[in-house]
Design an enzyme around this catalytic site. Structure first.
Site, PDB file in Angstrom:
ATOM      1  N   ARG A  70     -18.970  54.386  57.364  1.00 33.99           N
ATOM      2  CA  ARG A  70     -20.086  54.665  56.608  1.00 33.99           C
ATOM      3  C   ARG A  70     -19.977  53.849  55.360  1.00 33.99           C
ATOM      4  NH1 ARG A  70     -19.438  60.062  55.574  1.00 33.99           N
ATOM      5  NH2 ARG A  70     -20.362  60.601  57.730  1.00 33.99           N
TER       6      ARG A  70
ATOM      7  N   GLU B 149     -24.466  50.472  71.261  1.00 35.41           N
ATOM      8  CA  GLU B 149     -25.094  51.355  71.621  1.00 35.41           C
ATOM      9  C   GLU B 149     -26.547  51.084  71.836  1.00 35.41           C
ATOM     10  OE1 GLU B 149     -24.686  54.299  68.415  1.00 35.41           O
ATOM     11  OE2 GLU B 149     -25.643  52.674  66.910  1.00 35.41           O
TER      12      GLU B 149
ATOM     13  N   GLN C  94     -24.375  52.312  58.128  1.00 42.47           N
ATOM     14  CA  GLN C  94     -22.924  52.516  59.010  1.00 42.47           C
ATOM     15  C   GLN C  94     -22.889  51.265  59.818  1.00 42.47           C
ATOM     16  OE1 GLN C  94     -23.960  55.632  62.313  1.00 42.47           O
ATOM     17  NE2 GLN C  94     -24.390  56.399  60.552  1.00 42.47           N
TER      18      GLN C  94
ATOM     19  N   HIS D 120     -20.319  50.238  63.418  1.00 44.30           N
ATOM     20  CA  HIS D 120     -19.385  50.459  64.561  1.00 44.30           C
ATOM     21  C   HIS D 120     -18.309  49.444  64.827  1.00 44.30           C
ATOM     22  CE1 HIS D 120     -21.638  54.275  64.674  1.00 44.30           C
ATOM     23  NE2 HIS D 120     -22.646  53.571  65.189  1.00 44.30           N
TER      24      HIS D 120
ATOM     25  N   HIS E  31     -26.492  49.223  60.443  1.00 41.85           N
ATOM     26  CA  HIS E  31     -27.716  49.944  60.967  1.00 41.85           C
ATOM     27  C   HIS E  31     -27.930  51.459  60.459  1.00 41.85           C
ATOM     28  CE1 HIS E  31     -24.701  51.193  63.556  1.00 41.85           C
ATOM     29  NE2 HIS E  31     -25.229  52.386  63.708  1.00 41.85           N
TER      30      HIS E  31
END
Length: 320
Positions: free
Chosen positions: A194, A116, A97, A99, A174
C-alpha cells in the site's frame, strides 16, 4: 468427486459494501462484505467444499485428499495451488497499491507474486479506477509524491464500464475506485504493498500501514497501454456465446452466456472453476448434479470429462 460446490471465505475491509450480500446471495454474519474468496487455498481465507462426501473440508484439504493429480498436468507443476478467485465490492475506493512479481515475492514474502485480472460485473455510471502511471517518473519522484500527497497527479485514471477487463500485471500501480463490483482472478497470493490510502484510518483508529520501500522496489513507473477489453472475440454455438477474457502463465479465463444447454470438457491438463455471475444453472457430471444460483462456484478436478450446464445464465470459467 469430479465436481464440488464451494463456499467462500469473507473479508470485511473498511472500503467494502453490501452488494455481495444483496445481489450475489452471500450469506454471512458480517455487516460489510468487501470480498468473497470463491476459489482459494490461501491460509488467509480458504474456501470450503459444501457438496458431496468431502463437505466441510477446505479446498486445501480436498486437494490433499485427492492428491495433486486432481490439478492436472499443468496444475501440479506449481509449487502452490496457482490461482485465487474473488468477488470484490468497493463502496469506497481501495488504497493505491502494487503487487510484487514472483522473484521478489518468493524471496521476500515466501509466496507467489500477484498478477491479476478484473472483470467488471457492475459499476456506477461515473466509476473510475487507477491503472499505472500517466507519465514516466523516477523512483525518487515516486517517493516524493507519496510523501507530499501528490501521487494521484501522475496516475492514470480510467473510466469503468460493465464488461471491461483489466489485466493487472505484477508491478502495476493500481486501485479499484468506488462503486464497482468485479470478479478477480489472480495468482495465489495476498502480498499487497500500500502506497497511499486517502488519509483513512483502520478499525483501531490508526492510519493503515504503508509499504513504501517495497512498493518502490517493485513498481513499473512507465505508462502501460491497454484497451481494457476482453482478449478474445465472442464465439457462439447454438445456445452459448463464449469469449476469452485474459490468459497468462497462471490462469486463463473465459466468460460464457448461455440460454439452454452446453457441455464443457474438463481435460487432463488442468482443473477448472466455474463462477456463476448471472442467473441460475444446473451442472451435471458423472451422476453428480449441482444446482447453482447467482454468485455460487463449482470446482472441477482435471479429467472430469464432459460437464453439462443448463440454464439462462452467465459464468466465468478459469483454468491454468
Amino acid at each position: 468427486m469430479p465436481i464440488v460446490k464451494l463456499a467462500p471465505a469473507y473479508k470485511d475491509y473498511i472500503w467494502g459494501g453490501t452488494n455481495l450480500k444483496e445481489k450475489y446471495g452471500k450469506k454471512c454474519d458480517l455487516d460489510i462484505v468487501a470480498e468473497s474468496w470463491e476459489v482459494s487455498t490461501h491460509p488467509d481465507g480458504p474456501s470450503t467444499v459444501v457438496s458431496g462426501p468431502y463437505q466441510g473440508k477446505t479446498l486445501t484439504e480436498y486437494i490433499d485428499a485427492l492428491g495433486k493429480d486432481c490439478l492436472g498436468a499443468k496444475g501440479k507443476e506449481f509449487e502452490f495451488f496457482p490461482m485465487l478467485i474473488k468477488f470484490i465490492d468497493s463502496k469506497q475506493p481501495l488504497s493505491i497499491q502494487v503487487h510484487p512479481d514472483n522473484e521478489y515475492a518468493l524471496r521476500v514474502e515466501k509466496e507467489y507474486g500477484k498478477t491479476e485480472m478484473w472483470y467488471i460485473l457492475d459499476c456506477q455510471p461515473d466509476a473510475t479506477l487507477y491503472f499505472g502511471v500517466n507519465q514516466s517518473i523516477t523512483k525518487e519522484e515516486f517517493r516524493e509524491r507519496i510523501e507530499n500527497n501528490t501521487l494521484l497527479e501522475v496516475l492514470k485514471e480510467v473510466p469503468v464500464h460493465k464488461g471491461d477487463v483489466f489485466f493487472i500485471k505484477a508491478g502495476t500501480i493500481h486501485a479499484i475506485g468506488a462503486g464497482i463490483t468485479l470478479c478477480e482472478i489472480q495468482q495465489n497470493s495476498n502480498s499487497t504493498y500500500r502506497v497511499y490510502d486517502f488519509g483513512r484510518v483502520g478499525k483501531d483508529g490508526k492510519p493503515r500501514e504503508l509499504h513504501i520501500d517495497k512498493a518502490i522496489d517493485v513498481s513499473n513507473l512507465n505508462p502501460i497501454e491497454s484497451d481494457f477489453k476482453p482478449a478474445g472475440k465472442p464465439v457462439s454455438d447454438e445456445n452459448a456465446t463464449t469469449m476469452l477474457l485474459a490468459t497468462c502463465d497462471y490462469f486463463t479465463s473465459f466468460e460464457t452466456t448461455l440460454k439452454g444447454s452446453t457441455t464443457i470438457d474438463i481435460d487432463e491438463e488442468s482443473f477448472a472453476s466455474m463462477v456463476l455471475v448471472e442467473g441460475n444453472a444446473t451442472v451435471e457430471n458423472d451422476g453428480e448434479v449441482l444446482e447453482l444460483t447467482k454468485g455460487e462456484t463449482v470446482f472441477m478436478t482435471a479429467g472430469s470429462g464432459p460437464v453439462k450446464v443448463t440454464g439462462d445464465c452467465q459464468w466465468i470459467y478459469s483454468r491454468v
